[in-house]
Design a protein around this motif. Structure first.
Motif, PDB file in Angstrom:
ATOM      1  N   LYS A   1     -15.031  -4.506   2.616  1.00 27.41           N
ATOM      2  CA  LYS A   1     -14.821  -3.741   1.390  1.00 27.41           C
ATOM      3  C   LYS A   1     -13.558  -2.898   1.480  1.00 27.41           C
ATOM      4  O   LYS A   1     -13.110  -2.533   2.561  1.00 27.41           O
ATOM      5  N   VAL A   2     -13.050  -2.581   0.308  1.00 28.63           N
ATOM      6  CA  VAL A   2     -11.907  -1.671   0.219  1.00 28.63           C
ATOM      7  C   VAL A   2     -12.378  -0.295   0.674  1.00 28.63           C
ATOM      8  O   VAL A   2     -13.396   0.202   0.212  1.00 28.63           O
TER       9      VAL A   2
ATOM     10  N   CYS B   1      -4.742  -1.440  -1.950  1.00 24.65           N
ATOM     11  CA  CYS B   1      -6.133  -1.460  -1.510  1.00 24.65           C
ATOM     12  C   CYS B   1      -6.126  -1.526   0.014  1.00 24.65           C
ATOM     13  O   CYS B   1      -5.564  -2.448   0.597  1.00 24.65           O
ATOM     14  N   HIS B   2      -6.760  -0.538   0.630  1.00 28.14           N
ATOM     15  CA  HIS B   2      -6.750  -0.417   2.090  1.00 28.14           C
ATOM     16  C   HIS B   2      -8.058  -0.962   2.669  1.00 28.14           C
ATOM     17  O   HIS B   2      -9.125  -0.765   2.096  1.00 28.14           O
ATOM     18  N   TYR B   3      -7.937  -1.615   3.827  1.00 33.76           N
ATOM     19  CA  TYR B   3      -9.073  -2.250   4.493  1.00 33.76           C
ATOM     20  C   TYR B   3      -9.131  -1.819   5.963  1.00 33.76           C
ATOM     21  O   TYR B   3      -8.146  -1.334   6.511  1.00 33.76           O
ATOM     22  N   GLU B   4     -10.276  -2.059   6.578  1.00 33.60           N
ATOM     23  CA  GLU B   4     -10.419  -1.779   8.000  1.00 33.60           C
ATOM     24  C   GLU B   4     -10.067  -2.983   8.864  1.00 33.60           C
ATOM     25  O   GLU B   4      -9.729  -2.829  10.034  1.00 33.60           O
ATOM     26  N   ARG B   5     -10.142  -4.192   8.283  1.00 32.43           N
ATOM     27  CA  ARG B   5      -9.924  -5.408   9.075  1.00 32.43           C
ATOM     28  C   ARG B   5      -9.234  -6.480   8.250  1.00 32.43           C
ATOM     29  O   ARG B   5      -9.278  -6.466   7.031  1.00 32.43           O
ATOM     30  N   PHE B   6      -8.663  -7.450   8.964  1.00 32.16           N
ATOM     31  CA  PHE B   6      -8.127  -8.647   8.322  1.00 32.16           C
ATOM     32  C   PHE B   6      -8.311  -9.819   9.266  1.00 32.16           C
ATOM     33  O   PHE B   6      -8.549  -9.656  10.455  1.00 32.16           O
TER      34      PHE B   6
ATOM     35  N   TYR C   1      -3.374  -3.027   4.361  1.00 31.13           N
ATOM     36  CA  TYR C   1      -3.485  -2.916   2.904  1.00 31.13           C
ATOM     37  C   TYR C   1      -2.929  -4.154   2.203  1.00 31.13           C
ATOM     38  O   TYR C   1      -2.178  -4.936   2.773  1.00 31.13           O
TER      39      TYR C   1
ATOM     40  N   PRO D   1      -7.710  -9.978   3.891  1.00 33.33           N
ATOM     41  CA  PRO D   1      -8.489  -8.791   4.236  1.00 33.33           C
ATOM     42  C   PRO D   1      -9.961  -9.147   4.396  1.00 33.33           C
ATOM     43  O   PRO D   1     -10.449 -10.107   3.805  1.00 33.33           O
TER      44      PRO D   1
END
Length: 183
Positions: A37-38, A50-55, A91, A34
């Motif tokens: 930030k979360v 924990c969810h993210y906008e990018r990876f 996530y 990821p």
């Protein structure tokens, strides 16, 4: 001479075995990670996500960018076309979990039973159908990013990327025209 030939053959086999062994090793450096930030934490039945906008995976970055977050995914069956999907969620579950994606799938013409497609003819191999189905996949199944354009019949089709002009409902097995009003 024959001894020398056998020795060379054995050395080649050992080298080939070492190369295959190295190719099969999969470590954390090969996994998706990821980025940033979360953005949200969800906790269902003790399973914190924990969810993210990018990876990031294989040096490339992917993310949740409206309909531009579309990707091409490897198929489990090498004889089939690659899958196309929109990333809806990124996530990690648990402290040392893998990056997972919730994706919204598209269908290729050959993924739909011909009797439900009726007389519709594909204009291009880039034609795909929007599908009302979401699923979870590992981020490592991503092959590449892609462009997906939702284009009603009366609009001009872009020269690149995948084109969606039909919606396929898997429950009632109906194919209908895509319109912004029906969206």
């Amino acid at each position: 001479m024959e001894m020398k030939h056998r020795k060379q053959k054995k050395e080649n086999a050992e080298e080939s075995s070492r190369i295959k062994e190295n190719e099969l090793q999969w470590g954390p450096e090969h996994s998706a990670r990821p980025i940033g930030k979360v953005i949200k934490i969800t906790n269902k039945q003790g399973n914190e996500k924990c969810h993210y906008e990018r990876f990031k995976f294989r040096g490339r970055k992917y993310g949740l960018i409206s309909f531009e977050g579309s990707v091409i995914l490897f198929s489990e069956d090498a004889s089939k076309k690659l899958y196309v999907a929109i990333i809806k969620d990124i996530y990690v579950q648990g402290k040392k979990g893998y990056v997972k994606l919730k994706v919204h799938w598209f269908y290729h013409l050959e993924d739909v039973d011909k009797k439900y497609v009726r007389n519709w003819k594909s204009k291009d191999s880039k034609d795909i159908f929007y599908r009302f189905h979401r699923d979870e996949v590992f981020a490592e199944s991503v092959k590449d990013d892609s462009s997906v354009y939702f284009v009603p019949d009366n609009k001009q089709v872009p020269n690149h990327g995948f084109i969606v002009q039909r919606v396929y409902n898997t429950e009632n097995k109906k194919l209908r025209k895509f319109t912004f009003e029906s969206w």
